[in-house]
Motif scaffolding. Structure first.
Motif, mmCIF file in Angstrom:
data_model
loop_
_atom_site.group_PDB
_atom_site.id
_atom_site.type_symbol
_atom_site.label_atom_id
_atom_site.label_comp_id
_atom_site.label_asym_id
_atom_site.label_seq_id
_atom_site.Cartn_x
_atom_site.Cartn_y
_atom_site.Cartn_z
ATOM 1 N N VAL A 1 -3.133 0.230 -4.056
ATOM 2 C CA VAL A 1 -2.077 -1.095 -3.775
ATOM 3 C C VAL A 1 -1.085 -0.984 -5.101
ATOM 4 O O VAL A 1 -1.654 -0.770 -6.271
ATOM 5 C CB VAL A 1 -2.961 -2.117 -3.670
ATOM 6 C CG1 VAL A 1 -1.963 -3.501 -3.860
ATOM 7 C CG2 VAL A 1 -3.589 -2.199 -2.513
ATOM 8 N N GLU B 1 0.812 -1.234 -0.051
ATOM 9 C CA GLU B 1 -0.104 0.080 0.012
ATOM 10 C C GLU B 1 0.773 1.482 0.071
ATOM 11 O O GLU B 1 1.770 1.347 0.838
ATOM 12 C CB GLU B 1 -0.685 -0.302 1.202
ATOM 13 C CG GLU B 1 -2.065 1.032 1.306
ATOM 14 C CD GLU B 1 -3.040 0.697 2.555
ATOM 15 O OE1 GLU B 1 -2.954 1.806 3.331
ATOM 16 O OE2 GLU B 1 -3.208 -0.349 2.654
ATOM 17 N N LYS C 1 -7.222 1.477 -3.427
ATOM 18 C CA LYS C 1 -7.263 0.501 -2.318
ATOM 19 C C LYS C 1 -8.721 0.174 -2.117
ATOM 20 O O LYS C 1 -9.085 -0.658 -1.471
ATOM 21 C CB LYS C 1 -6.576 1.251 -1.258
ATOM 22 C CG LYS C 1 -6.786 0.490 0.389
ATOM 23 C CD LYS C 1 -6.099 -0.700 0.497
ATOM 24 C CE LYS C 1 -6.233 -1.569 1.763
ATOM 25 N NZ LYS C 1 -5.801 -2.635 1.882
#
Length: 249
Positions: free
Chosen positions: A133, A113, A155
Motif C-alpha cells: 500500500v 495498492e 499489504k
C-alpha cells in the motif's frame, strides 16, 4: 543539612526523589556549581534507601542536570538546552509541525495498492512484485506546503484497513488503531535530494530563489522488530531543522 523540607513526607519512589531534587535546584536552594550533600545525608533527609537515592541521581545525571565525580561528589550543572527535533527521538512529521506551534493540514495525493519495487522489497524484507500500500501526501504548516511524504507498507500487514477507514491525520496512530501495528523504532538516513527531483519541485515556493529540501529515508520497525513501513519524507530545510547530540567517549 540545614534546609527546610519542601513537601517531603516518606517518599519511597526514586521518581519522587528526582522531582524533589529538581525543585530544590529550581528554587536555587542548590545553585549551579554547588556540590550536593553526601549520599548518606541525602538518603537520611529523604528517608529512603541509598539505592533509591542513587537511582534518582542517575536519572538527573542522564538528563544533564547533575555531574557525578566519583570520589569527589555530585554537582549541580547548567542543563543543556532542549532540542525539539533531535534525530535520536522518533517523531511523526505531524508532531514536529505541532511542536513548532504551527497548524498542520494534509492533502492526500494518492493512496492505493501497487507492486513492490526492488528497493522497497529489500528494505521491507518481502519479494519484488508483492503487493504494497502506497500513500503519498503533502503536509502543510499554517497553510504552506512544507513536506511531501511517501509511505510504503506491506499489504499482508495492513490488509484492507485503508479501504475500510478513511485515513487522515497521524499514520502512526492509524496503524496502531486499525492494524495493531505499533511503530517502535526506525533506521533513518538523511539525504540531500537532487534539485530536479519532482517531489523537491513540489515544495519550491519562489521561482527566483531555491528553497532547500532535505530527505529523510526511514525504515520503521514494530515492537517485534518487523519491517512495517518504508518512508521518504521531503522536508523544507527552511522550516525543519534537525540535531543530534554527540558525546565524547
Amino acid at each position: 543539612m540545614n534546609y527546610t523540607r519542601i513537601g517531603v513526607n516518606r517518599l519511597v519512589s526514586y521518581q519522587n526523589i528526582k522531582l524533589e531534587i529538581e525543585k530544590m535546584i529550581d528554587s536555587k536552594l542548590w545553585k549551579v556549581g554547588q556540590r550536593l550533600p553526601s549520599e548518606y545525608e541525602l538518603a537520611k533527609y529523604f528517608n529512603v534507601s541509598r539505592e533509591t537515592l542513587r537511582a534518582a541521581i542517575k536519572l538527573l545525571e542522564q538528563e544533564g542536570k547533575l555531574l557525578v565525580k566519583h570520589g569527589v561528589g555530585t554537582f549541580v550543572i547548567k542543563p543543556l538546552p532542549m532540542i525539539p527535533s533531535r534525530l535520536e527521538f522518533l517523531q511523526s512529521i505531524g508532531t514536529m509541525i505541532k511542536l513548532s506551534g504551527l497548524t498542520e493540514e494534509n492533502n492526500k495525493e494518492m493512496i492505493g495498492e501497487v507492486s513492490c519495487t526492488d528497493e522497497w522489497a529489500k528494505a521491507l524484507n518481502i519479494q519484488a512484485g508483492d503487493k504494497v500500500v502506497k500513500l503519498e501526501r503533502i503536509r502543510y504548516a499554517d497553510g504552506e506546503a512544507v513536506t511531501y511524504s511517501i509511505n510504503v507498507m506491506p499489504k499482508d500487514l495492513v490488509g484492507d484497513a485503508f479501504e475500510r477507514v478513511d485515513f487522515n491525520g497521524s499514520l502512526f496512530r492509524f496503524l496502531e488503531e486499525e492494524c495493531g501495528i505499533v511503530i517502535a523504532r526506525a533506521d533513518t538516513e538523511l539525504l540531500v535530494p537532487f534539485k530536479k527531483d519532482k517531489h523537491v519541485q513540489r515544495l519550491q515556493v519562489d521561482k527566483e530563489e531555491e528553497t532547500p529540501v532535505i530527505l529523510l529515508k526511514q525504515l520503521h520497525y514494530d515492537e517485534q522488530n518487523r519491517e512495517v513501513l518504508y518512508s521518504f519524507d521531503y522536508l523544507r530545510n527552511d522550516v525543519f531543522h534537525f540535531w543530534i547530540r554527540r558525546e565524547r567517549k
